[in-house]
Scaffold this motif. Structure first.
Motif, PDB file in Angstrom:
ATOM      1  N   GLU A 245       0.893  -1.028   0.120  1.00 43.93           N
ATOM      2  CA  GLU A 245       0.065  -0.552   0.016  1.00 43.93           C
ATOM      3  C   GLU A 245       0.614   1.551   0.216  1.00 43.93           C
ATOM      4  O   GLU A 245       1.428   0.928   0.682  1.00 43.93           O
ATOM      5  N   GLU A 251      -3.157   9.856  -4.635  1.00 44.85           N
ATOM      6  CA  GLU A 251      -3.931   8.695  -4.742  1.00 44.85           C
ATOM      7  C   GLU A 251      -3.764   7.586  -3.921  1.00 44.85           C
ATOM      8  O   GLU A 251      -1.975   7.910  -3.625  1.00 44.85           O
ATOM      9  N   PHE A 253      -3.041   3.292  -3.512  1.00 39.33           N
ATOM     10  CA  PHE A 253      -2.945   2.178  -3.986  1.00 39.33           C
ATOM     11  C   PHE A 253      -2.270   1.143  -3.698  1.00 39.33           C
ATOM     12  O   PHE A 253      -1.617   1.360  -1.919  1.00 39.33           O
ATOM     13  N   LYS A 254      -3.081  -0.096  -3.988  1.00 38.97           N
ATOM     14  CA  LYS A 254      -3.029  -1.170  -2.974  1.00 38.97           C
ATOM     15  C   LYS A 254      -2.419  -2.012  -4.133  1.00 38.97           C
ATOM     16  O   LYS A 254      -3.508  -2.676  -3.935  1.00 38.97           O
ATOM     17  N   PRO A 255      -2.103  -2.177  -4.714  1.00 40.03           N
ATOM     18  CA  PRO A 255      -1.061  -3.659  -5.763  1.00 40.03           C
ATOM     19  C   PRO A 255      -1.132  -4.470  -4.506  1.00 40.03           C
ATOM     20  O   PRO A 255      -0.327  -5.580  -3.381  1.00 40.03           O
TER      21      PRO A 255
END
Length: 310
Positions: A245, A251, A253-255
């Motif tokens: 995270e 923004e 992002f949670k890849p």
């Protein structure tokens, strides 16, 4: 318990005779059954199988017949001119509880575990600087176990048992590095990206687990038992992924990257647990490496924590 009230204005003695006749029939049937028990149970009859008690009170006659756990009470009340038949299915709570206690085993495996997982390098915690991307944040490296199924083989009553079962183990290896991302390469490596700060950076692996332990307890009642178990455990990896995270340009992002990351498909642990009542302390020590051989450092996995018994 059931109660039947019968008017008895006339012929009280006749009705009473009928009730006593019924009781006599039940008594005869039970004695016949008891005679069969004599032949099969070394000539022993329990005195509580049949009991007839006649205890007259003022203005009232009562006949109590106990047959095979059922109590039949015939009450004749001269003042009201009625007869009451009370049928009560008696349950011996002490013997039932004792039987349940004898049938049940003291649990050593089934329960919910919460602990810390990590790994050792040459039996130590420090990670060499060449592999500092593998250094763990132990405050966030949490393990969770759901030991759902346990089966015990008694070796000596409930005091000594061979314990096995099935469960799920969720291992979370949270890394200290805010910039390093694991790469599924051979050997295992990491990419460094200083343009983003990782708020979450962990490798999660899920395993199906099965133990084989020797369990000892001091009491048949689990709530009063000190217990100890030790043995081995096999774990089969059924999934693994890297979860991260980070924030970039306002923004979040949670890849998530699903991969085996060179994790060993099977792990073998030496395991031990000790506890009292509903709480256990457990420890697992790896007998093989977390990652496949020659893919990265030889890391020996471990986890320790508390278990809340089912």
């Amino acid at each position: 318990m059931a109660t039947v009230t019968i008017p008895n204005k006339e012929n009280k003695e006749k009705m009473k005779t009928i009730y006593l006749t019924i009781a006599s029939i039940l008594l005869t049937a039970t004695l016949a059954n008891a005679q069969e028990k004599v032949e099969s149970d070394s000539n022993k009859i329990k005195k509580d199988d049949v009991e007839v008690v006649i205890s007259p009170k003022k203005g009232q006659d009562s006949t109590i017949v106990r047959v095979a756990g059922m109590k039949i009470i015939v009450l004749n009340d001269e003042r009201t001119g009625t007869d009451n038949i009370i049928i009560d299915n008696e349950v011996n709570g002490d013997s039932t509880d004792k039987k349940n206690c004898e049938d049940e085993s003291v649990s050593h495996w089934a329960g919910f575990r919460l602990g810390v997982n990590g790994y050792l390098v040459n039996d130590g915690l420090p990670i060499p600087s060449s592999h500092d991307f593998l250094e763990l944040d132990y405050a966030k490296s949490i393990s969770v176990d759901l030991n759902l199924l346990e089966h015990d083989f008694r070796l000596y009553k409930q005091y000594v048992e061979l314990v096995t079962g099935l469960g799920l183990h969720f291992a979370n290896y949270s890394y200290k590095s805010d910039y390093a991302t694991l790469s599924n390469t051979d050997p295992l490596s990491a990419k460094i990206d200083s343009t983003r700060i990782l708020n979450k950076n962990k490798l999660r692996a899920t395993y199906v687990t099965a133990p084989l332990m020797l369990g000892f307890s001091t009491n048949k009642d689990e709530d009063k038992a000190f217990r100890f178990a030790a043995g081995g455990q096999i774990s089969w990896r059924i999934g693994s992924k890297l979860k991260q995270e980070y924030s970039l340009a306002g923004e979040t992002f949670k890849p998530k990257v699903k991969s085996d990351f060179d994790l060993n498909p099977f792990l073998f642990h030496a395991v031990a647990s000790v506890g009292y009542g509903p709480i256990n302390i457990y420890a697992n020590y790896g007998l093989n490496t977390l990652f496949e051989g020659n893919k990265t450092l030889a890391l020996t996995p471990f986890d320790v924590g508390l278990q809340f018994m089912f």
